[in-house]
Write a protein that holds these residues in place. Structure first.
Motif, mmCIF file in Angstrom:
data_model
loop_
_atom_site.group_PDB
_atom_site.id
_atom_site.type_symbol
_atom_site.label_atom_id
_atom_site.label_comp_id
_atom_site.label_asym_id
_atom_site.label_seq_id
_atom_site.Cartn_x
_atom_site.Cartn_y
_atom_site.Cartn_z
ATOM 1 N N UNK A 198 0.815 -1.198 0.000
ATOM 2 C CA UNK A 198 0.000 0.000 0.000
ATOM 3 C C UNK A 198 0.850 1.250 0.000
ATOM 4 N N UNK A 199 0.171 2.384 0.176
ATOM 5 C CA UNK A 199 0.836 3.683 0.132
ATOM 6 C C UNK A 199 0.607 4.459 1.420
ATOM 7 N N UNK A 200 1.658 5.151 1.858
ATOM 8 C CA UNK A 200 1.557 6.132 2.934
ATOM 9 C C UNK A 200 1.589 7.500 2.269
ATOM 10 N N UNK A 201 0.606 8.325 2.585
ATOM 11 C CA UNK A 201 0.505 9.642 1.950
ATOM 12 C C UNK A 201 0.836 10.713 2.979
ATOM 13 N N UNK A 202 1.740 11.620 2.605
ATOM 14 C CA UNK A 202 2.198 12.678 3.511
ATOM 15 C C UNK A 202 1.622 14.011 3.054
ATOM 16 N N UNK A 203 1.128 14.788 4.009
ATOM 17 C CA UNK A 203 0.552 16.097 3.704
ATOM 18 C C UNK A 203 0.907 17.083 4.800
ATOM 19 N N UNK A 204 0.583 18.344 4.580
ATOM 20 C CA UNK A 204 0.602 19.359 5.618
ATOM 21 C C UNK A 204 -0.849 19.772 5.877
ATOM 22 N N UNK A 205 -1.141 20.494 6.960
ATOM 23 C CA UNK A 205 -2.528 20.654 7.387
ATOM 24 C C UNK A 205 -3.401 21.566 6.536
ATOM 25 N N UNK A 206 -2.792 22.491 5.776
ATOM 26 C CA UNK A 206 -3.602 23.523 5.147
ATOM 27 C C UNK A 206 -4.317 23.007 3.902
ATOM 28 N N UNK A 207 -5.391 23.687 3.529
ATOM 29 C CA UNK A 207 -6.249 23.242 2.434
ATOM 30 C C UNK A 207 -5.517 23.149 1.097
ATOM 31 N N UNK A 208 -4.555 24.042 0.851
ATOM 32 C CA UNK A 208 -3.858 24.029 -0.434
ATOM 33 C C UNK A 208 -3.099 22.716 -0.641
ATOM 34 N N UNK A 209 -2.696 22.090 0.460
ATOM 35 C CA UNK A 209 -2.041 20.780 0.374
ATOM 36 C C UNK A 209 -3.073 19.655 0.310
ATOM 37 N N UNK A 210 -4.110 19.769 1.131
ATOM 38 C CA UNK A 210 -5.114 18.702 1.204
ATOM 39 C C UNK A 210 -5.885 18.542 -0.097
ATOM 40 N N UNK A 211 -6.040 19.625 -0.851
ATOM 41 C CA UNK A 211 -6.704 19.538 -2.153
ATOM 42 C C UNK A 211 -5.968 18.544 -3.046
ATOM 43 N N UNK A 212 -4.633 18.645 -3.045
ATOM 44 C CA UNK A 212 -3.832 17.745 -3.880
ATOM 45 C C UNK A 212 -3.778 16.335 -3.288
ATOM 46 N N UNK A 213 -3.819 16.237 -1.966
ATOM 47 C CA UNK A 213 -3.777 14.919 -1.331
ATOM 48 C C UNK A 213 -5.051 14.134 -1.626
ATOM 49 N N UNK A 214 -6.180 14.813 -1.712
ATOM 50 C CA UNK A 214 -7.427 14.133 -2.099
ATOM 51 C C UNK A 214 -7.267 13.473 -3.464
ATOM 52 N N UNK A 215 -6.584 14.157 -4.368
ATOM 53 C CA UNK A 215 -6.330 13.584 -5.698
ATOM 54 C C UNK A 215 -5.435 12.349 -5.577
ATOM 55 N N UNK A 216 -4.459 12.414 -4.678
ATOM 56 C CA UNK A 216 -3.552 11.281 -4.482
ATOM 57 C C UNK A 216 -4.305 10.070 -3.940
ATOM 58 N N UNK A 217 -5.233 10.305 -3.006
ATOM 59 C CA UNK A 217 -6.052 9.222 -2.454
ATOM 60 C C UNK A 217 -6.897 8.605 -3.560
#
Length: 355
Positions: A198-217
């Motif tokens: 599987x994958x471990x996904x790393x992000x920072x807390x702010x929305x500008x990062x989470x927007x891209x992390x949603x795409x990664x998920x």
């Protein structure tokens, strides 16, 4: 196009000469290989067979991903490798960030070179049970820019997977570049037959990062890669109050260092404060951060890692934060996340079986 490889002069979004749409898709328009691909016989890629054979000695394969750059993905990959190796697992760390290879620096391996034996390319070893492979070992000048199109990047990833002799590994950690680009598709396709944990996904807390992390998920869900969990990095700046400098700013904006005065005042008036840890948010997490996103998307939340200057120093020096007594805020947070991963996924049985 020997062995079904994508030619270097192919269009950027080439579907590959073995694809049923080779030479026929919109991405093929204007490509010098269009007619050859359209008429070439299709069949399984022989490189995938070689990769499957090479990966047969690797028990677990973990991808470390991020939606955007600068969130500390490579730092997490490096410290995860250090932590697993410290538990006596046999660990390999593969850096497939072709254009920005930072793993050699973060493992203290700058200036090292790859050696070849009759078994293939040999990883560069930090310890006897921690080997590393990166394009950074292949560049004659560390400041050299890697200006490659997708096909050439994919070709090197294939070569890393089929030509590097890791030996018997408990874990292969793959540090991928940010985003959901060619390299990600290539690594998933190449490892598909061998099984990816599987994958471990790393992000920072702010929305500008989470927007891209949603795409990664969503990328992981589309390609069938299990999301082992999300790590919220740099959740806040935390460090012992003794490490801070204190400044007084005058009306004209001039800064004056008053650290010594503050220290003497606290020693006299409140000595118990000298052992405190001071924390403050660096990024706006008013939107709920990674935890809220994980709840909404139905993926595990692994925990938060504070922005710790001592962790940054360990990454710069290429050392393990777990061996640094000054990493008093980041090391415990990382240790808790890694222990959770080991227990949740049943990896602890490897040690009990004499891994």
């Amino acid at each position: 196009m020997e062995n079904g490889d994508i030619p270097e002069d192919a269009n950027e979004h080439c579907p590959g000469p073995q694809s049923e749409s080779a030479g026929k898709s919109d991405a093929c328009e204007g490509c010098p290989n269009q007619e050859i691909c359209a008429t070439a016989p299709k069949g399984p890629d022989p490189d995938l067979v070689a990769i499957a054979e090479r990966m047969a000695t690797v028990k677990h394969k973990i991808l470390v991903l991020s939606g955007k750059g600068g969130v500390g993905k490579s730092t997490f990959s490096a410290q995860l490798a250090f932590a697993l190796a410290a538990r006596d697992f046999q660990v390999g760390l593969l850096d497939v960030d072709i254009c920005g290879p930072s793993i050699p620096k973060m493992l203290g391996l700058e200036g090292q070179e790859i050696h070849q034996s009759n078994l293939g390319w040999s990883p560069v070893y930090v310890e006897s049970n921690l080997g590393v492979m990166s394009i950074g070992f292949m560049l004659p000048n560390p400041d050299e820019a890697v200006i490659w199109r997708g096909p050439r990047k994919n070709g090197l990833i294939k070569q890393f997977l089929k030509d590097v002799y890791w030996g018997e590994l408990d874990f292969l950690i793959v540090d991928a570049p940010p985003g959901t680009s060619d390299e990600h598709i290539s690594i998933v396709q190449c490892l598909d037959a061998t099984g990816v944990d599987g994958a471990i996904i790393v992000t920072t807390p702010q929305q500008v990062s989470l927007i891209d992390v949603r795409k990664e998920v969503n990328f992981c869900k589309k390609v069938g890669v299990k999301v082992l969990g999300v790590v919220e990095n740099m959740s806040s700046l935390c460090q012992p109050i003794a490490d801070f400098k204190f400044m007084r700013i005058s009306d004209d904006g001039e800064q004056k260092d008053v650290t010594q005065w503050v220290w003497e005042y606290m020693k006299e008036k409140a000595p118990e404060m000298l052992n405190l840890i001071a924390c403050t948010e660096v990024f706006d997490s008013s939107g709920g951060g990674a935890l809220k996103m994980c709840n909404e998307m139905g993926v595990p939340f692994l925990g938060k890692v504070p922005l710790d200057p001592q962790l940054c120093k360990a990454a710069e020096e290429g050392t393990s934060c777990f061996a640094n007594k000054d990493c008093v805020v980041s090391a415990p947070a990382l240790k808790k996340i890694i222990e959770q991963l080991i227990e949740t996924n049943g990896w602890s049985i490897l040690l009990s079986n004499g891994a």
